[in-house]
Design a protein around this motif. Structure first.
Motif, PDB file in Angstrom:
ATOM      1  N   UNK A 123      43.071  31.447  45.810  1.00 19.69           N
ATOM      2  CA  UNK A 123      43.819  31.513  47.060  1.00 19.69           C
ATOM      3  C   UNK A 123      45.249  31.959  46.875  1.00 19.69           C
ATOM      4  N   UNK A 124      46.119  31.393  47.696  1.00 17.52           N
ATOM      5  CA  UNK A 124      47.514  31.791  47.747  1.00 17.52           C
ATOM      6  C   UNK A 124      48.217  31.496  46.425  1.00 17.52           C
ATOM      7  N   UNK A 125      49.065  32.415  46.002  1.00 16.69           N
ATOM      8  CA  UNK A 125      49.861  32.205  44.803  1.00 16.69           C
ATOM      9  C   UNK A 125      51.279  32.677  45.057  1.00 16.69           C
ATOM     10  N   UNK A 126      52.192  32.306  44.181  1.00 20.48           N
ATOM     11  CA  UNK A 126      53.610  32.618  44.355  1.00 20.48           C
ATOM     12  C   UNK A 126      53.986  33.902  43.640  1.00 20.48           C
ATOM     13  N   UNK A 127      53.532  34.046  42.391  1.00 16.48           N
ATOM     14  CA  UNK A 127      53.940  35.187  41.578  1.00 16.48           C
ATOM     15  C   UNK A 127      52.848  35.536  40.582  1.00 16.48           C
ATOM     16  N   UNK A 128      52.647  36.821  40.357  1.00 21.57           N
ATOM     17  CA  UNK A 128      51.692  37.291  39.352  1.00 21.57           C
ATOM     18  C   UNK A 128      52.471  37.552  38.063  1.00 21.57           C
ATOM     19  N   UNK A 129      52.043  36.906  36.961  1.00 21.77           N
ATOM     20  CA  UNK A 129      52.803  37.012  35.718  1.00 21.77           C
ATOM     21  C   UNK A 129      52.003  37.613  34.562  1.00 21.77           C
ATOM     22  N   UNK A 130      50.760  38.027  34.799  1.00 18.34           N
ATOM     23  CA  UNK A 130      49.989  38.640  33.723  1.00 18.34           C
ATOM     24  C   UNK A 130      48.548  38.843  34.122  1.00 18.34           C
ATOM     25  N   UNK A 131      47.777  39.434  33.193  1.00 17.56           N
ATOM     26  CA  UNK A 131      46.352  39.654  33.400  1.00 17.56           C
ATOM     27  C   UNK A 131      45.593  39.303  32.123  1.00 17.56           C
ATOM     28  N   UNK A 132      44.309  38.984  32.301  1.00 17.02           N
ATOM     29  CA  UNK A 132      43.414  38.664  31.192  1.00 17.02           C
ATOM     30  C   UNK A 132      42.075  39.304  31.491  1.00 17.02           C
ATOM     31  N   UNK A 133      41.616  40.149  30.567  1.00 16.42           N
ATOM     32  CA  UNK A 133      40.339  40.832  30.728  1.00 16.42           C
ATOM     33  C   UNK A 133      39.405  40.404  29.596  1.00 16.42           C
TER      34      UNK A 133
END
Length: 119
Positions: free
Chosen positions: A31-41
């Motif tokens: 759901x709702x989040x404040x900030x995107x700080x990275x990705x994981x694949x």
């Protein structure tokens, strides 16, 4: 408001892709989040540097503000040198349960009785 640095799942069925986000702990996983700080694949090989991508400055600022990483995210931060993950130790985990201990004792008693009869 307690903040968490956690994973949100994206991608298709059986093809997971995760974003590492800062969110309120009460909001739903995707759901709702404040900030995107990275990705994981996780579909990429383990030695691929693009498997985990972190925005270091953002993560450091959120950690300074009191955001708590989840266990999986803490593993990524520890590998990147941003946070220290304490070693876990549970010596009772490998111990057999009570019923298994009873069965082992019964087997040992039966084997001991068999050796006495043979002698």
């Amino acid at each position: 408001m307690s903040l968490k640095i956690r994973l949100t799942r994206g991608g298709a069925k059986k093809r997971p892709y995760y974003r590492i986000v800062v969110a309120d702990s009460r909001s739903p996983r995707d759901g709702r989040f404040i900030d995107k700080v990275g990705v994981y694949d996780p579909m990429k090989p383990k030695d691929d540097p693009a498997r985990v991508s972190l925005e270091v400055e953002k993560i450091q600022s959120w950690l300074a503000k009191g955001a708590q990483p989840t266990d999986r995210v803490l593993r990524f931060l520890d590998a990147a040198g941003l946070a220290k993950r304490p070693a876990r130790n549970n010596p009772q985990k490998a111990e057999p349960g009570a019923k298994a201990k009873e069965r082992a004792a019964a087997r040992a008693e039966k084997a001991g009785a068999g050796e006495d009869a043979a002698a």
